[in-house]
Design an enzyme around this catalytic site. Structure first.
Site, PDB file in Angstrom:
ATOM      1  CE  LYS A   1      16.379  29.624  97.650  1.00  0.00           C
ATOM      2  NZ  LYS A   1      15.901  28.239  97.840  1.00  0.00           N
TER       3      LYS A   1
ATOM      4  CG  HIS B   1      20.630  19.630  98.282  1.00  0.00           C
ATOM      5  ND1 HIS B   1      19.508  19.084  98.875  1.00  0.00           N
ATOM      6  CD2 HIS B   1      20.545  20.972  98.474  1.00  0.00           C
ATOM      7  CE1 HIS B   1      18.781  20.060  99.396  1.00  0.00           C
ATOM      8  NE2 HIS B   1      19.383  21.217  99.174  1.00  0.00           N
TER       9      HIS B   1
END
Length: 473
Positions: free
Chosen positions: A168, A287
């Site tokens: 992040k 994912h």
């Protein structure tokens, strides 16, 4: 033998596609649909309509029916059940002969079972709740490129869940700063770092630069710690050709694992990439970006347990499954059900976990379940209990948000994990004694102590939108 004759016109679907005395064959693909019919359409007719439109039927009789064996190829609605607590809909069970589908093609299965039938006017809403793939079909699919045991052997990691971290901020970092963030997290004690699903090749960070800086970080962390490390390099791309180009570069620079967004990227692309990974000795992390658009509405769409089965057949070594305790949708019973569907060789019918059919996977390898989304050290006892060892616990903000930085956040997670694994081995009940276990570990780890203080009030306690519809929970 009766002579077939053609009679033009429109007949009720139930005349051909409703067969309550049918006993499904071991080779049939079985489906459970949740049907919300239009007003005035009775249950049997709506179920038969779904069976027809998802197999070989159409709205009128056609003379070319005489040129095939319709009784062999048609789908058959064979059972109806009430949905506990919801009288607006019901379950319809439909059997499809295996020869309706191309061998090893989940794309072809979906084209029929979740194709035009979902826009059919006879139903107000339609949801595919579960599928049973016969072992005869499972054997035609490639499945995970490597599977759980091969991955553990390659990484030399046993007896515990693995730890990961999504870097992040997910967008905006330069390649060099991105690599630095990976290095700090890996040297702190994580097994993996990860590209977020929407990191591909944007102007602020092109894919080749990211791959190179990240692998430099991985190799440096390995040298310092003596442990195998990895980073999920997302090779999802605008075209299959570009996807393989990125995968080849990942292989050239020594990446042990790559990543693909299997729903956004497409099942065809995913199956091809899984085959490439199998041939080239690369692990494949999957994912599920876009899944909630498909599976979150409890009346229309495809349940995630079906998407789980499709992924295992299509190919992937890891799959995101939700966390139960984090920020993403997923109740405990359902999540335990699809975790088993990912990992076990045989999963029996269990309505208490939303599993409508026995599923035999034969010798097909299992996949690691990935818990990711809004988790931190306080969740560790519950995560270890829910997911067990064959999982990857990914703490993004729960690593990078540590007041002392990425390495300290990673170290806190590693200490918390090892404390829980040790307590489990001692026979302690992790979820009941979790606070005591973590507090004792924090006495010897200032990094864990600070993490516990930082996130002690953070909870995501919202009722699941898609809840199990069972008579006795």
């Amino acid at each position: 033998m009766a002579v077939k004759t053609y009679q033009a016109g429109v007949t009720q679907y139930r005349q051909s596609y409703w067969q309550p005395d049918y006993v499904p064959l071991d080779t049939d693909i079985l489906a459970c649909f949740k049907i919300t019919p239009q007003p005035g359409v009775d249950r049997e007719e709506a179920a038969a309509a779904v069976a027809a439109e998802s197999s070989c039927g159409t709205w009128t009789t056609v003379w070319t029916d005489l040129l095939t064996d319709l009784d062999y190829y048609k789908g058959r609605a064979y059972r109806l059940e009430d949905v506990p607590g919801d009288d607006t809909c019901y379950y319809a069970f439909i059997a499809y002969p295996i020869d309706l589908f191309e061998e090893g093609s989940v794309v072809n299965v979906f084209t029929s079972l979740v194709g035009n039938v979902f826009g059919f006017k006879a139903v107000r809403a339609l949801r595919l709740e579960d599928l049973r793939f016969p072992i005869a079909y499972v054997k035609t699919c490639g499945g995970p490129p490597h599977g759980i045991q091969v991955e553990r052997d390659r990484l030399n990691k046993y007896g515990r869940p693995m730890l990961g971290c999504t870097i992040k901020p997910k967008l905006g970092l330069s390649a060099k700063n991105y690599g630095r963030a990976c290095y700090e997290a890996l040297r702190g004690g994580l097994d993996f770092t990860k590209d977020d699903e929407n990191i591909n090749s944007q102007p602020f960070m092109r894919w080749r630069d990211r791959f190179d800086f990240v692998m430099e970080a991985v190799q440096k962390a390995e040298q310092e710690t003596g442990e195998r490390k990895g980073h999920y390099l997302n090779v999802t791309a605008p075209t299959p050709e570009e996807m393989y180009k990125r995968a080849e570069h990942a292989k050239e620079i020594g990446a042990p694992i790559i990543m693909h967004d299997y729903l956004a990227g497409g099942l065809c692309a995913n199956a091809g990439l899984a085959n490439w990974c199998r041939d080239n000795g690369i692990l494949l992390h999957i994912h599920r970006a876009m899944h909630a658009v498909i599976d979150r509405n409890p009346h229309h769409g495809i349940h995630f347990r079906v998407l789980t089965k499709i992924l295992r057949l299509s190919g992937g070594d890891h799959l995101h499954t939700g966390t139960v305790v984090g920020k993403l949708e997923g109740d405990r019973a359902s999540t335990l059900g699809w975790i088993d569907l990912l990992r076990e060789s045989f999963v029996p019918e269990d309505r208490s976990r939303g599993i409508f059919f026995d599923q035999d996977w034969g010798s097909m390898p299992g996949c690691f379940a990935v818990a990711s989304g809004g988790i931190h050290v306080w969740h560790m006892p519950a995560l270890v209990t829910i997911f067990g060892d064959d999982s990857v616990l990914q703490f993004g903000g729960g690593t990078l948000g540590h007041p002392w930085g990425n390495a300290a956040g990673a170290h806190a997670n590693r200490v918390a994990l090892e404390a829980c694994v040790q307590a489990r081995a001692e026979g302690r009940q992790l979820e009941k004694e979790g606070k005591d276990i973590l507090t004792a570990a924090a006495a010897h780890s200032p990094e864990l102590k600070i993490a516990m203080e930082t996130w002690k009030e953070i909870k995501f306690e919202f009722e699941a939108v898609d809840q199990l519809a069972i008579a006795n929970k």
